[in-house]
Design a protein around this motif. Structure first.
Motif, short mmCIF file in Angstrom:
data_model
loop_
_atom_site.label_atom_id
_atom_site.label_comp_id
_atom_site.label_asym_id
_atom_site.label_seq_id
_atom_site.Cartn_x
_atom_site.Cartn_y
_atom_site.Cartn_z
N ALA A 53 -4.00 -2.43 6.33
CA ALA A 53 -4.38 -2.39 4.92
C ALA A 53 -3.15 -2.25 4.01
CB ALA A 53 -5.36 -1.25 4.67
N ARG A 54 -2.24 -1.35 4.38
CA ARG A 54 -1.04 -1.16 3.56
C ARG A 54 -0.13 -2.39 3.60
NH1 ARG A 54 0.05 5.15 5.19
NH2 ARG A 54 -0.98 6.06 3.37
N GLY A 55 0.07 -2.93 4.78
CA GLY A 55 0.94 -4.11 4.91
C GLY A 55 0.40 -5.30 4.17
N CYS A 56 -0.90 -5.50 4.26
CA CYS A 56 -1.54 -6.61 3.56
C CYS A 56 -1.41 -6.43 2.05
CB CYS A 56 -3.01 -6.68 3.97
SG CYS A 56 -3.90 -8.06 3.25
N HIS A 57 -1.67 -5.23 1.57
CA HIS A 57 -1.58 -4.94 0.14
C HIS A 57 -0.16 -5.14 -0.38
CE1 HIS A 57 -1.54 -2.42 -3.55
NE2 HIS A 57 -2.77 -2.90 -3.69
N ASP A 58 0.83 -4.74 0.42
CA ASP A 58 2.23 -4.86 0.01
C ASP A 58 2.68 -6.32 -0.09
OD1 ASP A 58 2.45 -2.12 -0.11
OD2 ASP A 58 3.49 -1.92 1.82
N ASN A 59 2.01 -7.21 0.64
CA ASN A 59 2.40 -8.62 0.67
C ASN A 59 1.33 -9.53 0.06
OD1 ASN A 59 5.02 -8.73 2.43
ND2 ASN A 59 3.64 -7.31 3.49
#
Length: 202
Positions: A53-59
């Motif tokens: 979730a965090r990685g997707c949101h960051d990119n």
């Protein structure tokens, strides 16, 4: 046939989908959602779900641009919210996890298709499979347009010599409004995701 998300990375992907959906529906960052009273259909929250979730949101900008580049006759924000966020998660896994964390595209696509069957519309699994198949055939994701001159951004038409080449035509895909008008509408949308049939997998 109803299947259950009870273990492994399928559960983590399902949880990550629910977190991303809530972040978008509430117009909050993933970290803000995670710090508050988030909802997941089955807990506790898996560490891999948080990473996704965090990685997707960051990119998100790069991922969304890639999804737009392979979609023809359909705006990203006309896609059902569950499909859009599921596609984002799959693209993140396919193209942003490297080294020992990397997973074969076929595994990610298969998982996404199965989750789409549980959480999406009747057309979702075919749609998700088609879009991710196109992404899988790309060696690298297309780059978003860069700023030119005094803050002007290159248009998508200028950035893509042939934007329809290999694009997945999703005209027939079901439309879903993302913007909600009240907290009750947001809660109803989230409840619909959490109440969907679950899926099984490793």
């Amino acid at each position: 046939m109803s299947l259950k998300v009870e273990r492994g990375r399928t559960l983590a992907r399902s949880q990550a989908l629910q977190i991303l959906f809530q972040a978008e529906a509430l117009d909050l960052s993933v970290d803000t959602v995670l710090a508050g009273d988030y909802l997941i259909s089955k807990g506790p929250l898996d560490a891999y779900a948080v990473e996704l979730a965090r990685g997707c949101h960051d990119n998100i900008d790069r991922i969304d641009y890639a999804l737009k580049s392979v979609s023809m006759n359909w705006s990203l924000y006309r896609m059902p919210g569950t499909d859009r966020n599921l596609l984002r998660l799959a693209v993140y896994e396919m193209r942003f996890l490297t080294g020992d964390a990397a997973i074969d595209d076929a595994v990610i696509i298969n998982e996404a298709v199965e989750i789409a069957k549980a959480y999406g519309t009747d057309e979702s699994s075919r749609f998700v499979n088609g879009v991710l198949g196109r992404i899988s055939r790309m060696e690298t994701l297309p780059e978003p347009p860069v700023e030119q001159g005094e803050g002007q951004v290159e248009s998508e038409d200028e950035a893509q010599a042939d934007p329809s080449e290999g694009a997945f035509d999703i005209e027939a895909h079901a439309e879903s409004d993302v913007e909600t008008e009240s907290d009750a509408d947001v809660e109803e949308s989230i409840d619909a995701v959490l109440d969907s049939d679950d899926v099984d997998g490793e």
